[in-house]
Enzyme design. Structure first.
Site, PDB file in Angstrom:
ATOM      1  N   ASP A 131      15.638  36.173  42.404  1.00 32.81           N
ATOM      2  CA  ASP A 131      15.589  37.489  43.034  1.00 32.81           C
ATOM      3  C   ASP A 131      14.503  37.510  44.111  1.00 32.81           C
ATOM      4  OD1 ASP A 131      15.555  40.546  43.233  1.00 32.81           O
ATOM      5  OD2 ASP A 131      16.996  40.253  41.617  1.00 32.81           O
ATOM      6  N   HIS A 168      12.564  44.624  44.300  1.00 33.34           N
ATOM      7  CA  HIS A 168      13.817  44.567  43.553  1.00 33.34           C
ATOM      8  C   HIS A 168      13.711  43.719  42.296  1.00 33.34           C
ATOM      9  CE1 HIS A 168      18.055  43.193  42.862  1.00 33.34           C
ATOM     10  NE2 HIS A 168      18.363  44.400  43.285  1.00 33.34           N
ATOM     11  N   SER A 189      23.093  45.655  40.589  1.00 35.48           N
ATOM     12  CA  SER A 189      21.850  44.914  40.344  1.00 35.48           C
ATOM     13  C   SER A 189      21.163  45.383  39.078  1.00 35.48           C
ATOM     14  CB  SER A 189      20.880  45.097  41.518  1.00 35.48           C
ATOM     15  OG  SER A 189      21.103  44.175  42.529  1.00 35.48           O
TER      16      SER A 189
END
Length: 537
Positions: A112, A149, A360
């Site tokens: 990620d 994120h 996600s």
């Protein structure tokens, strides 16, 4: 050679490619390539490939080389919200009361944007459970989360919630699925949430190399990009298959393009890469509607739908809550700076939590569940995990639903196999189930019958994987006796499957050639499947 390399006709241009070989070349062959202008990059041994920067006129040479299996550009990749509580919807609260599983001893690799340090990622004694960090971002060796994120994903997998709850001024405790897992932080996305194929492949390769050192049993990939070729040729798909064969369960976000009707497909055929691979567990997103019961839960309109482009695989494999989930905040990151309204703070205090939406966010709930399953029974292989999750998925959805995004646009969805796959993640059922599938668990393939205009589901044929899938077929552990799916032929008068379908019904429909066509023409980077869209109502 990939079709999106065909327009590189200027011999003076330098382009970066990933070259997959049938056999990895010897030093002499690489030296010859250097002599003709190639600049060699990383060796991706797990898929017998090398990244190269080459003059465009070398493409023809590579295409004619009998040892070259396939050439692709080093494509960019990118990322695949009132607050919603996912725990009752997936029966995680019931599972927690029945099973003493918290992910202890299991390693989860998060590929990620990096993982920032956060109190909720430390164990009770103080040390961080982020046991390894490495950056694959070109020119940036830092491993913290500059986009914001990966930290959120890490919290949904393994956050303890120690900084939340009423004692800290929060109305709820924001813990992850497996609050004692070890996290392997493999950073591939930059401060804008973007990366490249080769960075992702290198991270997968490193996860395989570190598997035994950190007991890496799960890879979480809440990112993706469009499909350009069959999964049998795509280098990122080849990399996730190598991890699967190495004994690592790979969980991938489906994508956030379910609202896309630009090609007349009504959001169908929008699954990304590597979610289009039949081996991996592909996850779509639901919204919990702000209630504790799952009966009223609905699919998130942005959740990408199958079938996959080119190969027409049935995806996603299952769905999980992904709308407006609260998890860890990466202070000062791009998302945190650009969308301060998503910060979740106690009255008068500084927030340690943040709200995001997307597939996600659904994906780490499945990854955390897999960690719990593997803690309970370490002998399970990836196919047994996938088959068990699909078998136990809850299948009680209604036929239709509607929703509105945060600016008021209305969307209608109906429930079918391409929208929510085998059903809704059920943590308690997955941990309670003791069935052991014997064989492979490839996602099935959809076949369009142009004579009667129906779509049928068949086993996915693969010379690499071989055998019969335990997911579909005469002795299916998932589909065979299901009251939701019925027999092999899907209902003829269905608005999705039958002759009146706006997608499947006739080749005169605008979206028909896209869904059943050859390839994608959309160019976008490998990216995280969550950005500044605050989910939907």
């Amino acid at each position: 050679m990939a079709f999106d390399l065909r327009n590189h006709t200027d011999a003076n241009n330098m382009i970066t490619v990933i070259v997959q070989f049938r056999q990895m070349p010897q030093t002499a062959e690489f030296s010859g390539m250097r002599g003709r202008g190639a600049i060699l990059g990383n060796r991706l041994q797990s898929i017998r490939a090398v990244t190269m920067r080459i003059p465009a006129n070398m493409l023809a040479e590579l295409e004619s080389n009998p040892n070259v299996a396939y050439v692709t550009p080093d494509r960019p990749v990118s990322l695949t919200a009132s607050n919603e509580d996912y725990t009752p919807a997936v029966e995680a609260d019931i599972a927690a009361s029945q099973f003493a599983q918290d992910g202890t001893g299991v390693g989860v690799a998060i590929i990620d944007s990096g993982v920032a340090d956060h109190p909720d990622l430390h164990d009770a004694a103080g040390p961080s459970r982020v046991v390894y960090s490495e950056s694959f971002v070109a020119g940036d060796t830092t491993t913290t989360d500059k986009y914001g994120h990966g930290t959120h994903v890490a919290g949904l997998i393994g956050g303890t919630g120690a900084s939340s709850g009423p004692a800290n001024g929060y109305p709820a405790k924001y813990a992850g699925m497996a609050p004692n897992v070890n996290i392997i932080n493999l950073r591939v996305l930059d401060q804008n949430g973007s990366g490249t194929d080769s960075q992702v492949i290198a991270a997968i390769q490193q996860a395989i190399a570190l598997k035994n050192t950190y007991n890496i049993r799960v890879i979480n990939m809440s990112l993706g990009r469009p499909v350009f070729e069959s999964y049998t040729l795509d280098p990122v798909c080849q990399a996730v298959e190598s991890a699967w064969r190495a004994g690592i369960v790979v969980v991938v976000a489906a994508g956030n393009d379910g609202r896309d009707n630009s090609m007349g497909t009504h959001g169908f055929a929008t699954i990304g890469v590597p979610a289009n691979d039949p081996a991996v567990i592909t996850v779509g997103a639901t919204r919990t509607m702000g209630t504790d019961t799952r009966v009223d839960d609905a699919i998130a309109s942005y959740s990408s739908k199958g079938p996959t482009l080119i190969d027409h695989l049935v995806k996603p494999d299952l769905v999980a809550p992904g709308n407006r989930l609260v998890s860890l905040r990466a202070s000062g990151s791009t998302l945190d700076t650009e969308y301060p309204g998503f910060e979740v703070s106690p009255p008068g205090g500084t927030g340690k939590y943040y709200r995001l939406s997307g597939t996600s966010m659904a994906t780490p709930l499945v990854s955390g569940t897999v960690a719990l399953m593997l803690q309970k029974d370490p002998s399970l292989n990836p196919d047994q995990v996938k088959a068990r999750l699909m078998r136990t998925a809850w299948k009680g959805f209604n036929q239709y639903t509607s929703s509105r995004d945060n600016i008021g646009n209305a969307y209608s969805n109906q429930y079918d196999i391409f929208t929510y796959g085998a059903g809704y993640l059920d943590v308690d059922a997955a941990l309670s189930d003791n069935n052991l599938a014997s064989g492979i668990a490839l996602s099935p393939t959809a076949v369009y019958d142009s004579v009667n205009r129906n779509v049928y589901i068949v086993n996915t044929n693969s010379v690499v994987w071989g055998g019969s899938s335990v997911v579909w077929g005469g002795n299916s552990v998932v589909w065979g006796n299901s009251v939701v799916w019925g027999g092999n032929a899907l209902i003829a008068n269905s608005v999705v499957w039958g002759g009146t379908s706006v997608v499947w019904g006739a080749n005169s429909v605008s979206g028909f050639s896209v869904v059943w066509g050859a390839n994608s023409t959309i160019v976008s980077p490998m990216a995280a499947f969550s950005d500044g869209d605050d989910g939907e109502d």
